[in-house]
Design an enzyme around this catalytic site. Sequence first.
Site, PDB file in Angstrom:
ATOM      1  N   GLU D 120       0.827  -1.204   0.000  1.00  0.00           N
ATOM      2  CA  GLU D 120       0.000   0.000   0.000  1.00  0.00           C
ATOM      3  C   GLU D 120       0.861   1.254   0.000  1.00  0.00           C
ATOM      4  O   GLU D 120       1.953   1.283   0.592  1.00  0.00           O
ATOM      5  CB  GLU D 120      -0.915   0.012   1.232  1.00  0.00           C
ATOM      6  CG  GLU D 120      -1.871   1.207   1.202  1.00  0.00           C
ATOM      7  CD  GLU D 120      -2.895   1.224   2.338  1.00  0.00           C
ATOM      8  OE1 GLU D 120      -2.926   0.260   3.125  1.00  0.00           O
ATOM      9  OE2 GLU D 120      -3.648   2.207   2.429  1.00  0.00           O
ATOM     10  N   ALA D 123       1.439   6.645   3.701  1.00  0.00           N
ATOM     11  CA  ALA D 123       1.283   8.050   4.105  1.00  0.00           C
ATOM     12  C   ALA D 123       2.286   8.405   5.194  1.00  0.00           C
ATOM     13  O   ALA D 123       2.331   9.524   5.686  1.00  0.00           O
ATOM     14  CB  ALA D 123      -0.138   8.297   4.584  1.00  0.00           C
ATOM     15  N   ARG D 124       3.096   7.411   5.572  1.00  0.00           N
ATOM     16  CA  ARG D 124       4.167   7.693   6.534  1.00  0.00           C
ATOM     17  C   ARG D 124       5.326   8.367   5.811  1.00  0.00           C
ATOM     18  O   ARG D 124       5.986   9.239   6.364  1.00  0.00           O
ATOM     19  CB  ARG D 124       4.645   6.364   7.125  1.00  0.00           C
ATOM     20  CG  ARG D 124       4.941   6.451   8.580  1.00  0.00           C
ATOM     21  CD  ARG D 124       5.604   5.191   9.113  1.00  0.00           C
ATOM     22  NE  ARG D 124       6.535   5.598  10.145  1.00  0.00           N
ATOM     23  CZ  ARG D 124       7.445   4.825  10.698  1.00  0.00           C
ATOM     24  NH1 ARG D 124       7.558   3.568  10.322  1.00  0.00           N
ATOM     25  NH2 ARG D 124       8.256   5.303  11.613  1.00  0.00           N
ATOM     26  N   ARG D 196      -1.151  12.748   8.810  1.00  0.00           N
ATOM     27  CA  ARG D 196      -2.173  11.939   8.129  1.00  0.00           C
ATOM     28  C   ARG D 196      -3.361  11.596   9.023  1.00  0.00           C
ATOM     29  O   ARG D 196      -4.425  11.249   8.525  1.00  0.00           O
ATOM     30  CB  ARG D 196      -1.556  10.645   7.625  1.00  0.00           C
ATOM     31  CG  ARG D 196      -1.033   9.797   8.761  1.00  0.00           C
ATOM     32  CD  ARG D 196      -0.635   8.410   8.309  1.00  0.00           C
ATOM     33  NE  ARG D 196       0.274   7.790   9.265  1.00  0.00           N
ATOM     34  CZ  ARG D 196       0.618   6.519   9.227  1.00  0.00           C
ATOM     35  NH1 ARG D 196       0.162   5.747   8.272  1.00  0.00           N
ATOM     36  NH2 ARG D 196       1.442   6.023  10.115  1.00  0.00           N
ATOM     37  N   ASP D 212      -4.299 -15.435  -5.263  1.00  0.00           N
ATOM     38  CA  ASP D 212      -4.540 -16.558  -6.173  1.00  0.00           C
ATOM     39  C   ASP D 212      -6.033 -16.640  -6.501  1.00  0.00           C
ATOM     40  O   ASP D 212      -6.873 -16.054  -5.809  1.00  0.00           O
ATOM     41  CB  ASP D 212      -3.991 -17.864  -5.595  1.00  0.00           C
ATOM     42  CG  ASP D 212      -4.735 -18.355  -4.381  1.00  0.00           C
ATOM     43  OD1 ASP D 212      -5.954 -18.582  -4.476  1.00  0.00           O
ATOM     44  OD2 ASP D 212      -4.108 -18.500  -3.318  1.00  0.00           O
ATOM     45  N   ARG D 223     -17.946 -10.182  -1.638  1.00  0.00           N
ATOM     46  CA  ARG D 223     -17.982  -8.742  -1.900  1.00  0.00           C
ATOM     47  C   ARG D 223     -18.756  -8.351  -3.144  1.00  0.00           C
ATOM     48  O   ARG D 223     -19.107  -7.181  -3.297  1.00  0.00           O
ATOM     49  CB  ARG D 223     -16.553  -8.206  -1.956  1.00  0.00           C
ATOM     50  CG  ARG D 223     -15.737  -8.434  -0.680  1.00  0.00           C
ATOM     51  CD  ARG D 223     -16.428  -7.886   0.547  1.00  0.00           C
ATOM     52  NE  ARG D 223     -15.634  -8.099   1.768  1.00  0.00           N
ATOM     53  CZ  ARG D 223     -16.021  -7.696   2.966  1.00  0.00           C
ATOM     54  NH1 ARG D 223     -17.177  -7.080   3.140  1.00  0.00           N
ATOM     55  NH2 ARG D 223     -15.257  -7.924   4.018  1.00  0.00           N
TER      56      ARG D 223
END
Lengths: 304, 304, 304, 304
Positions: D120, D123-124, D196, D212, D223
């Site tokens: 990901e 934001a650090r 943040r 996979d 979902r």
Amino acid sequence: MPLSPEQQAEIDAQRSETQPTLRAVSAGMEAHLYTAKPVLDHGFVRVIDYMGDDAAICQAARVSYGRGTKSVSNDEGLIRYLMRHWHSTPFEMCEIKLHVKLPIFVARQWIRHRTANVNEYSARYSILDREFYIPAPEHLAAQSVTNNQGRGEALEGAEADRVLRYLRDDAMRAFDHYEEMISTEDQQGLARELARMNLPANTYTQWYWKVDLHNLLHFLRLRADSHAQYEIRVYADAICEMVADWVPFAYKAFEDYRMGGAQLSSTALDCVRRMLKGEEVSQETSGMSKGEWREFKAVLDGEG
Amino acid sequence: MPLSPEQQAEIDAQRSETQPTLRAVSAGMEAHLYTAKPVLDHGFVRVIDYMGDDAAICQAARVSYGRGTKSVSNDEGLIRYLMRHWHSTPFEMCEIKLHVKLPIFVARQWIRHRTANVNEYSARYSILDREFYIPAPEHLAAQSVTNNQGRGEALEGAEADRVLRYLRDDAMRAFDHYEEMISTEDQQGLARELARMNLPANTYTQWYWKVDLHNLLHFLRLRADSHAQYEIRVYADAICEMVADWVPFAYKAFEDYRMGGAQLSSTALDCVRRMLKGEEVSQETSGMSKGEWREFKAVLDGEG
Amino acid sequence: MPLSPEQQAEIDAQRSETQPTLRAVSAGMEAHLYTAKPVLDHGFVRVIDYMGDDAAICQAARVSYGRGTKSVSNDEGLIRYLMRHWHSTPFEMCEIKLHVKLPIFVARQWIRHRTANVNEYSARYSILDREFYIPAPEHLAAQSVTNNQGRGEALEGAEADRVLRYLRDDAMRAFDHYEEMISTEDQQGLARELARMNLPANTYTQWYWKVDLHNLLHFLRLRADSHAQYEIRVYADAICEMVADWVPFAYKAFEDYRMGGAQLSSTALDCVRRMLKGEEVSQETSGMSKGEWREFKAVLDGEG
Amino acid sequence: MPLSPEQQAEIDAQRSETQPTLRAVSAGMEAHLYTAKPVLDHGFVRVIDYMGDDAAICQAARVSYGRGTKSVSNDEGLIRYLMRHWHSTPFEMCEIKLHVKLPIFVARQWIRHRTANVNEYSARYSILDREFYIPAPEHLAAQSVTNNQGRGEALEGAEADRVLRYLRDDAMRAFDHYEEMISTEDQQGLARELARMNLPANTYTQWYWKVDLHNLLHFLRLRADSHAQYEIRVYADAICEMVADWVPFAYKAFEDYRMGGAQLSSTALDCVRRMLKGEEVSQETSGMSKGEWREFKAVLDGEG
């Protein structure tokens, strides 16, 4: 204060009665059970359950390594041997279940460790509380100028004041609007699953987190480390205290071989060998990049 | 008899003393603790430790689903709701640790379930025992002629006798040679890690196996099923009895929704709807292949 | 020779035609595709498919670390940085799928690495081939007398002859009986799922094994290590050659930081610091056990 | 518009050149590669890489089930058989890597699926963009009054206007303050890792997500379901379209057996059997709770 009177009453009730069990019991961990250890301004960690102890690690190792393990004279020696040689499966035989209350941006870092079981409070079905993490002034760090990851000195004066005001006011306003949006007084009321998107990342959430000791130690190595963000490190530190009482031999071995140890590369080991022979080694003659050399020197100087 | 006098004495000792704990205790499971449940001719399953109970499943669900779960009147209703809607994380909050003794070919099937922790007896470091699985005559099944997976009738007469003789004699001879090869009397002695390759797949091994309840139920659904090989099914059946006493509500819901239930495809559901309206549906008009139709009819006839 | 003419023809066919793709392509790996690399007497490893290359590792790292990674001048430097700081997720972005033929006792060690996908040839449904691993005379090692894990010198003379005879004869006889038991000539024929239990652990099996690069490197660190059993190490060595061609920067970093590196404990680092200051440190003054000290000295002497 | 001109140029460049490969190629998936499929107001999904196709699923199944799979006449039949009997490992032999841009509150739901690899945007280390998800008016749903999970009708009039104003204004103000806090003009500038925390959960983030096919289908079943929150369902729907082109046989089987199918409990199957015999079954005589009965009727009525 992180705990409501109801929560404290619930903990007192849970701690008031014991039941007999035939299972392995860790006296050190029983003392922690249910008690919420405060972390940050509104957070906490508390142990809900655990499985196994130092002896359970050895018991599993002895099943799998058989005679080999009998030559090690005692449990502590065996645990140190297992840790030193990266035999991880015996440590997986212990398990812990924690209840954690933490800001969402910390939860987002934490969840990246995937080998754990999680049940998080759902803002889809339930209404969040008006609780936000606001850093203490001494933790209001500036962006580090020398290091992409780290923090610099704490902010001061008007700059610090403004940051704290923004964090507080924005959170409060966002929560006011959250409540207004979901309210069903004289209106339909926005779905909770949508309204939550207005809340900032310092909003507190909570979850049950269950993990085996091997994976917990891996988490602690990364998150109790000085390079981890302060706001997750304090949770890792709180958990370290529990683990030290739960499985004292394993924790001590972990401190020696993992937390206080260092992985040296082939090139770094070669430099150590040359230095021990009396050679003067510099970054230029080391075969390392500047970054590697700086880190290597920090390890040798005990600042790693 | 699967247990040696030493093992029985060890179990008796472990069962003789309880300690107080603040953790959740399942009375039904305490009654099983340490006791070896015999399986096959030399195998067993015994519970070494467990974490959580039915209430722990609900406690975790209530953290994560909040108000939604309060509308369900009681723990049993909530557990049924969770099982029905495939909410797996609350079931992951329970954990069990088993000590299992089993033939190697069964262990090879079992280990395909990866979401568990395992410590197996190591034939690299230790010497195996002279113990082999020899099927009881009534389990000496012929290859099924109608089904690639299943077994046919039990062999009889001379054919059965010959099979039993081969299995016994080959195992004994292989073990004699294993012992001879590793012997250090008047010779160097072959490394154990090599000598073990001579032993057949019905040799017994043992391990500690630790798994959460969600993954255990998944294992049981596949392995306590009538299509599973008999030799692993008997282990699954033995574990089912323990789980029924450990988390009775969860086990009952599992029986209703998983073991006794069936997944119907879109096509199959459509056929059910047509049949309920009075239509006569045959394989030809069903839209299913012959294999699917046969399985569908078996479900409707209660033979699934 | 491990490959049948049919298998070789299949490989030749697969290698004869390329198709255009928009995906990342590793030229080094294309050269390996489908070709079976022989291992042991009848085994092999061959690459069936792969995903990603060195650039894909960097691409993922740049998404996640953003600006931080731009200060690193090039892909190799970034990959070394990631490896050095245990940033494992970018390495997980590459994947490999192997077809492996291997003795069952090797498969049993291998499968303990759980973070991989496996499809193994099923002796429940299919009939095994008459192929067994028989060690070459120089690998017929004696049990080590100084070390629980390792092997000693190779056996010689009559002892070696007898071992080879046992391994060969027992395997052949077991296979003869396997074939007799499942035969349906003039008899029912035992179910394959049962008959297989008569076969020894040096019988060859095969599987498709799919794993991401991070977990593959972890596997290789443990199994290409000098302490791993020879029979699995040769597979790891064969895979190392492929990985070196697939992701050359990542492999080089792996060699430097993992294979050739060493983890030093807090106590060991302290000893290094004292030694660099000129102090004479012995096991007695080191704070280490005898085993730890021996391993520490081996690292300093470059024998680790 | 979700894509910047730079991003579009990058995609065009990536799509402009193909390279030859010996690997399995899915023509349907090549057509999707790199192209960003827009989702929500600023989000997207795009395929970065894939491994395998329908034939690769069958190839793995044939290795593991051997002769059994040869009786199935063709690839589609085999894939349907595997799906119907929950044989998941052959589907694990395909892999996909996606680049996804999505609101943080969606990312938090998504990440609960743990069996995937993730990188990901941090934001650090990096500065977030001023991009927020603001629902289209027709998706501004009220809290459902009959169902804890679902949404009711869309809000209207002044209530809808106010919600949109809050979401927009609070996000903009929070981002203004975020920028002010990290600014280093005439001040130190707050660390990014702290600043943040002021940003709301509708802020966009992005990640690489690799999974996979088996686990992807499990994700899609949950979902792309009508009970999933709209904002994650649109991502699942977009991925479904890709999978349908990538592995058409597997996707069709998934639609029939999973998406359009239903799991019936033992009690429900019993009711079906009674109804097929002509019995009139009501909730009272069904043995089901009111909730179960309502869900059961919905399945029979084709509204499940």
